[in-house]
Write a protein that holds these residues in place. Structure first.
Motif, PDB file in Angstrom:
ATOM      1  N   ALA A 237      37.895  39.937  16.725  1.00 27.91           N
ATOM      2  CA  ALA A 237      38.780  40.997  17.202  1.00 27.91           C
ATOM      3  C   ALA A 237      40.369  40.302  17.214  1.00 27.91           C
ATOM      4  N   LEU A 238      40.420  38.948  17.071  1.00 27.25           N
ATOM      5  CA  LEU A 238      41.675  38.512  17.110  1.00 27.25           C
ATOM      6  C   LEU A 238      42.506  38.672  15.946  1.00 27.25           C
ATOM      7  N   PRO A 239      43.663  39.388  16.184  1.00 25.59           N
ATOM      8  CA  PRO A 239      44.651  39.548  14.853  1.00 25.59           C
ATOM      9  C   PRO A 239      45.017  38.437  13.997  1.00 25.59           C
ATOM     10  N   ALA A 240      45.187  38.342  13.004  1.00 23.18           N
ATOM     11  CA  ALA A 240      45.280  37.441  11.929  1.00 23.18           C
ATOM     12  C   ALA A 240      46.520  36.519  12.297  1.00 23.18           C
ATOM     13  N   GLU A 241      47.441  36.914  13.076  1.00 19.52           N
ATOM     14  CA  GLU A 241      48.757  36.235  13.325  1.00 19.52           C
ATOM     15  C   GLU A 241      48.460  35.390  14.525  1.00 19.52           C
ATOM     16  N   VAL A 242      47.373  35.314  15.264  1.00 15.51           N
ATOM     17  CA  VAL A 242      47.224  34.469  16.353  1.00 15.51           C
ATOM     18  C   VAL A 242      46.946  33.129  15.818  1.00 15.51           C
ATOM     19  N   PRO A 243      47.749  32.337  16.334  1.00 15.07           N
ATOM     20  CA  PRO A 243      47.294  30.643  16.002  1.00 15.07           C
ATOM     21  C   PRO A 243      45.967  30.042  16.649  1.00 15.07           C
TER      22      PRO A 243
ATOM     23  N   ASP B 163      56.547  17.805  24.044  1.00 15.29           N
ATOM     24  CA  ASP B 163      54.906  18.718  23.813  1.00 15.29           C
ATOM     25  C   ASP B 163      55.088  19.985  24.801  1.00 15.29           C
ATOM     26  N   LEU B 164      55.554  19.844  25.751  1.00 17.17           N
ATOM     27  CA  LEU B 164      55.583  21.087  26.668  1.00 17.17           C
ATOM     28  C   LEU B 164      56.582  21.978  26.135  1.00 17.17           C
ATOM     29  N   ALA B 165      57.574  21.585  25.625  1.00 20.04           N
ATOM     30  CA  ALA B 165      58.545  22.736  24.778  1.00 20.04           C
ATOM     31  C   ALA B 165      58.026  23.248  23.712  1.00 20.04           C
ATOM     32  N   GLN B 166      57.177  22.433  22.980  1.00 24.47           N
ATOM     33  CA  GLN B 166      56.492  23.064  21.623  1.00 24.47           C
ATOM     34  C   GLN B 166      55.572  24.117  22.432  1.00 24.47           C
ATOM     35  N   VAL B 167      54.816  23.755  23.206  1.00 25.68           N
ATOM     36  CA  VAL B 167      53.762  24.687  23.688  1.00 25.68           C
ATOM     37  C   VAL B 167      54.424  26.017  24.363  1.00 25.68           C
ATOM     38  N   LEU B 168      55.341  25.762  25.173  1.00 23.01           N
ATOM     39  CA  LEU B 168      56.198  27.038  25.721  1.00 23.01           C
ATOM     40  C   LEU B 168      56.862  28.023  24.838  1.00 23.01           C
TER      41      LEU B 168
ATOM     42  N   ALA C 102      55.333  28.320  21.571  1.00 22.67           N
ATOM     43  CA  ALA C 102      54.370  29.055  21.005  1.00 22.67           C
ATOM     44  C   ALA C 102      53.965  30.102  22.057  1.00 22.67           C
ATOM     45  N   LEU C 103      54.115  29.955  23.315  1.00 20.52           N
ATOM     46  CA  LEU C 103      53.470  30.928  24.229  1.00 20.52           C
ATOM     47  C   LEU C 103      54.635  32.159  23.986  1.00 20.52           C
ATOM     48  N   THR C 104      55.848  31.995  23.668  1.00 22.49           N
ATOM     49  CA  THR C 104      56.679  33.156  23.576  1.00 22.49           C
ATOM     50  C   THR C 104      56.243  33.838  22.323  1.00 22.49           C
TER      51      THR C 104
ATOM     52  N   ALA D 228      54.656  20.562  14.010  1.00 25.57           N
ATOM     53  CA  ALA D 228      55.591  21.551  14.515  1.00 25.57           C
ATOM     54  C   ALA D 228      54.519  22.625  14.912  1.00 25.57           C
ATOM     55  N   HIS D 229      53.409  22.943  14.375  1.00 29.10           N
ATOM     56  CA  HIS D 229      52.383  24.315  14.785  1.00 29.10           C
ATOM     57  C   HIS D 229      51.674  23.818  15.861  1.00 29.10           C
ATOM     58  N   THR D 230      51.426  24.783  16.771  1.00 27.20           N
ATOM     59  CA  THR D 230      50.677  24.702  17.966  1.00 27.20           C
ATOM     60  C   THR D 230      49.435  25.792  17.786  1.00 27.20           C
ATOM     61  N   TRP D 231      48.093  25.181  17.875  1.00 27.06           N
ATOM     62  CA  TRP D 231      47.065  25.879  17.912  1.00 27.06           C
ATOM     63  C   TRP D 231      46.469  26.149  19.370  1.00 27.06           C
ATOM     64  N   PHE D 232      46.147  27.643  19.566  1.00 24.70           N
ATOM     65  CA  PHE D 232      45.348  27.751  20.808  1.00 24.70           C
ATOM     66  C   PHE D 232      43.983  27.961  20.523  1.00 24.70           C
ATOM     67  N   ILE D 233      42.972  27.081  21.236  1.00 19.07           N
ATOM     68  CA  ILE D 233      41.664  27.072  20.871  1.00 19.07           C
ATOM     69  C   ILE D 233      40.641  27.562  22.039  1.00 19.07           C
ATOM     70  N   ASP D 234      39.421  27.702  21.849  1.00 19.03           N
ATOM     71  CA  ASP D 234      38.450  28.303  22.961  1.00 19.03           C
ATOM     72  C   ASP D 234      38.869  29.602  23.532  1.00 19.03           C
ATOM     73  N   TRP D 235      38.351  30.668  23.116  1.00 16.78           N
ATOM     74  CA  TRP D 235      39.053  32.076  23.347  1.00 16.78           C
ATOM     75  C   TRP D 235      38.119  33.173  24.162  1.00 16.78           C
ATOM     76  N   PRO D 236      37.215  32.579  24.588  1.00 16.25           N
ATOM     77  CA  PRO D 236      36.134  33.329  25.416  1.00 16.25           C
ATOM     78  C   PRO D 236      36.524  34.392  26.292  1.00 16.25           C
TER      79      PRO D 236
END
Length: 327
Positions: free
Chosen positions: A91-97, A131-136, A138-140, A230-238
Motif C-alpha cells: 500500500a505504500l506510495p512509491a515515493e516513500v523511502p 545524523d539527527l539533522a539528516q533524519v529530521l 527526512a521526516l519533513t 545523504a539518503h535516509t531509509w525508514f524500514i519495518d513498516w507493520p
C-alpha cells in the motif's frame, strides 16, 4: 536492513534471532525457490526487536535480498505482524523511502518476506548531530507524502486505542505509587504518582490528537532507520497508518532522548512538522504514549524479545520527563 548495518555492533536493546541453519529445511528450500537461486551467504541482522530470522541473503546468481522468516514458535504474535507488514508494503506510495518488497509467502505457519537491500548504517549511538539533522530532514519529506485514495491503511487513532489505557490501568491498581516509582525511583516517579489523575485525563484525549490523513510509520527509532550517505531509509513498516503529520516526530523523540540525542521539547518545536500543533494535543498524545510504555514495562517479557520491557521503561522515563515540561 542492510548488508553493511548487519555487521555493525548491536544497539543496547534487540530481539532474539535465528540463523539460517536454524530454519527448517522446507523453509530454506522455499526461500531459495522464491528467490530463484540457491542461497550462498548470510549476513545476520543484529538490530531490531523482531524475533525469528532476519538477514541479508546472497544468492548464487549474485543478487541480494533482506529476508525475514517467522513462525508462532518464535513469538505467537509475530506472524500476524509480518502479514501486516506485507499488506503495508503493497500500500505504500512509491515515493516513500522504504525498501521495495520483492516477494512474500505464507503457509499458515511460516511467514516469509523479502525486501530490496538498503545499504548503509544505523544512526550512531549516542546520536550525532549530523545524523539527527539528516533524519529530521527526512521526516519533513515523509510528512508530505500523499496517500492514495481510497487508502487501505488503518486510522492511527483506532490502532492505538487498545494501547492508550496505561494510566487508567495503573490508576485502578491498589498501589499506584509503587508502580509509578518502578518506572523511575526518583523525583519523576513521584511526580507521576502525584499527577496520575491528570495523566489519565490527558490520555483520554490522546487518541483524538493522533487523527489525521498523513502517512504515519508508527514505530520510528534508531534501529528502524538506515543512513545511506545523504539518503535516509525508514524500514519495518507493520504499524503504518493514517494519522497526524507530527506524530512520528513526537513519538520518535523519547527514544532519541534516551540515546543521547538532545532535548525533545526543543527539537520538536524547532521542526516544521510542529507548526500549528496545539500544545494540548501534543501533551495528550505524549500522555497516551508514556502510559502505554510505563504500563507495558511491567508485563512479562514477550517470547523471543527478552529485553523489550527494559527498553519500554527507558522510553517511558524519557517520555514522562518531556511530558512534565508540558504540564
Amino acid at each position: 536492513m542492510t548488508a553493511d548495518d548487519a555487521q555493525a555492533p548491536p544497539l543496547a536493546f534487540s530481539g532474539q534471532r535465528l540463523d539460517w541453519r536454524d530454519l527448517p529445511r522446507h523453509v530454506r528450500s522455499r526461500i531459495a525457490e522464491l528467490a530463484g537461486a540457491p542461497v550462498t551467504a548470510e549476513i545476520g541482522a543484529t538490530t531490531g526487536f523482531s524475533p525469528g530470522f532476519a538477514a541479508v541473503l546472497e544468492f548464487a546468481d549474485g543478487r541480494q535480498a533482506f529476508v525475514k522468516a517467522v513462525s508462532p514458535e518464535q513469538n505467537p504474535d509475530s506472524p500476524d505482524l509480518s502479514r501486516r507488514e506485507i499488506r503495508v508494503a503493497r500500500a505504500l506510495p512509491a515515493e516513500v523511502p522504504a525498501p521495495r518488497m520483492l516477494w512474500s509467502d505464507d503457509d499458515g505457519e511460516w511467514v516469509l518476506v523479502a525486501f530490496e537491500v538498503a545499504h548503509g548504517r544505523a544512526p550512531e549511538q549516542p546520536w550525532r548531530d549530523e545524523d539527527l539533522a539528516q533524519v529530521l530532514h527526512a521526516l519533513t519529506a515523509l510528512a508530505h507524502v500523499e496517500l492514495p485514495q481510497p487508502c487501505t491503511l488503518p486510522r492511527y487513532e483506532e490502532e492505538m486505542a487498545p494501547a492508550f489505557t496505561g494510566w487508567r490501568t495503573m490508576l485502578r491498581s491498589p498501589d499506584v505509587a509503587r508502580i509509578t516509582s518502578a518506572v523511575d525511583v526518583g523525583e519523576l516517579g513521584a511526580w507521576a504518582a502525584a499527577h496520575i489523575d491528570e495523566l489519565a485525563g490527558w490520555e483520554l484525549d490522546g487518541l483524538q490528537a493522533l487523527a489525521g490523513d498523513s502517512l504515519v510509520h508508527g514505530d520510528l527509532r534508531a534501529d528502524n532507520i538506515i543512513l545511506d550517505g545523504a539518503h535516509t531509509w525508514f524500514i519495518d513498516w507493520p504499524h503504518a497508518a493514517q494519522g497526524a503529520a507530527w506524530v512520528d516526530l513526537a513519538f520518535m523523540l523519547p527514544s532519541v532522548a534516551m540515546q543521547g540525542g538532545g532535548d525533545p521539547q526543543q527539537i520538536f518545536w524547532a521542526h516544521p512538522a510542529s507548526e500549528g500543533v496545539p500544545p494540548a494535543a501534543l501533551r495528550a498524545a505524549l500522555a497516551g504514549l508514556a502510559g502505554y510504555l510505563a504500563a507495558g514495562s511491567f508485563a512479562p517479557a514477550p517470547l523471543g524479545i527478552p529485553n523489550l520491557r527494559a527498553f519500554q521503561r527507558a522510553q517511558a522515563v524519557a517520555a514522562l520527563s518531556w511530558l512534565r515540561e508540558l504540564s
